[in-house]
Design an enzyme around this catalytic site. Structure first.
Site, mmCIF file in Angstrom:
data_model
loop_
_atom_site.group_PDB
_atom_site.id
_atom_site.type_symbol
_atom_site.label_atom_id
_atom_site.label_comp_id
_atom_site.label_asym_id
_atom_site.label_seq_id
_atom_site.Cartn_x
_atom_site.Cartn_y
_atom_site.Cartn_z
ATOM 1 N N HIS A 37 45.328 36.145 54.438
ATOM 2 C CA HIS A 37 44.729 37.228 53.775
ATOM 3 C C HIS A 37 45.578 37.990 52.589
ATOM 4 O O HIS A 37 44.858 38.156 51.420
ATOM 5 C CB HIS A 37 44.253 38.258 54.799
ATOM 6 C CG HIS A 37 43.362 38.046 55.796
ATOM 7 N ND1 HIS A 37 41.986 37.636 55.424
ATOM 8 C CD2 HIS A 37 43.796 37.693 56.873
ATOM 9 C CE1 HIS A 37 41.373 37.118 56.591
ATOM 10 N NE2 HIS A 37 42.358 37.287 57.626
ATOM 11 N N ASP A 71 56.073 45.289 51.859
ATOM 12 C CA ASP A 71 56.017 45.926 53.151
ATOM 13 C C ASP A 71 55.011 47.300 53.065
ATOM 14 O O ASP A 71 54.949 47.970 52.057
ATOM 15 C CB ASP A 71 57.154 46.340 53.697
ATOM 16 C CG ASP A 71 57.087 46.901 55.204
ATOM 17 O OD1 ASP A 71 56.398 46.144 55.785
ATOM 18 O OD2 ASP A 71 57.827 47.793 55.615
ATOM 19 N N LYS A 119 38.162 46.596 45.787
ATOM 20 C CA LYS A 119 39.575 46.943 46.682
ATOM 21 C C LYS A 119 40.941 46.684 45.889
ATOM 22 O O LYS A 119 41.675 47.579 45.767
ATOM 23 C CB LYS A 119 39.750 46.059 47.761
ATOM 24 C CG LYS A 119 40.630 46.391 48.734
ATOM 25 C CD LYS A 119 40.758 45.300 49.903
ATOM 26 C CE LYS A 119 41.961 45.527 50.847
ATOM 27 N NZ LYS A 119 42.166 44.435 51.982
#
EC number: 3.6.1.66
Length: 212
Positions: free
Chosen positions: A21, A83, A190
């Site tokens: 993803h 991260d 998004k």
């Protein structure tokens, strides 16, 4: 072909993730940069001999740097890493860097277990105290150059149930000001507002400068 000539002709940038993803998202977010530099973004899974990096840092920036530098060193290619995680105000910023392993469950059930645990932990917390946000640190590591890290953030409130399917992780829980969760936004919507989109857009010029 020598190692040096192979590196000069290899146009790949390695994304230090095994999350399909995330690879899809980053290819979309960095489409213009990849076209401008003539580079191809590939996952670290293309390099089966590269071992997983232990995320031993206590900050998002530290973990992103660890992953990018390790993958660049192992492949000899430029590497990108990020991260990211969810910081919940009432939990003092947790899960934070432990977001992906908050429930202790791994594999295909990880996202479901993480979300269910967080919902249970916040079961009695009223809406006015459910503020939270995603944080992302994005790192670029190129051999012989200093590693560059940029950060992005997005804020919202945590819902009481999972909504939406266009996302992963905690996306179905974080409700944006328009009333939709991140997972209820289209991919384009998004990318325009997400923590990952903001971080990698901030890193885009660094990629062009280093690799263009």
């Amino acid at each position: 072909m020598t190692e040096g000539s192979s590196q000069r002709t290899d146009n790949r940038i390695v994304l230090a993730t095994r999350n399909a993803h995330k690879v899809e998202e980053l290819r979309d977010i960095l489409a213009d940069v990849l076209a401008q530099t003539g580079r191809e973004l590939v996952a670290v899974t293309d390099f089966p001999d590269v071992e997983d990096v232990v995320e031993s840092g206590v900050t998002f920036a530290a973990n992103a740097t660890l992953k990018a530098e390790a993958v660049s060193a192992a492949t000899g290619l430029p590497a990108l890493a990020d991260d990211s995680g969810l910081a919940v105000d009432v939990l003092g910023g947790s899960p934070g860097v432990f977001s992906a392993r908050w429930s202790g469950v791994g594999g295909a059930d990880k996202d479901r277990a993480n979300n269910e645990l967080l919902l249970a932990q916040l079961g009695d917390v009223p809406d006015e105290h459910r503020a939270a946000g995603f944080v992302c640190a994005a790192a670029l590591s190129v051999r012989g150059q200093e590693t560059i890290v940029r950060e992005g953030r997005v804020r919202g409130v945590l819902g009481h149930e999972l909504r939406g399917t266009n996302g992963f992780g905690y996306d179905p829980l974080l409700v944006m000001p328009d009333g939709r969760t991140l997972a209820e936004h289209s991919a384009e919507e998004k990318h325009a507002i997400s923590h990952r989109g903001e971080a990698f857009r901030a890193l885009a010029q660094d990629i062009v400068s280093a690799l263009g």
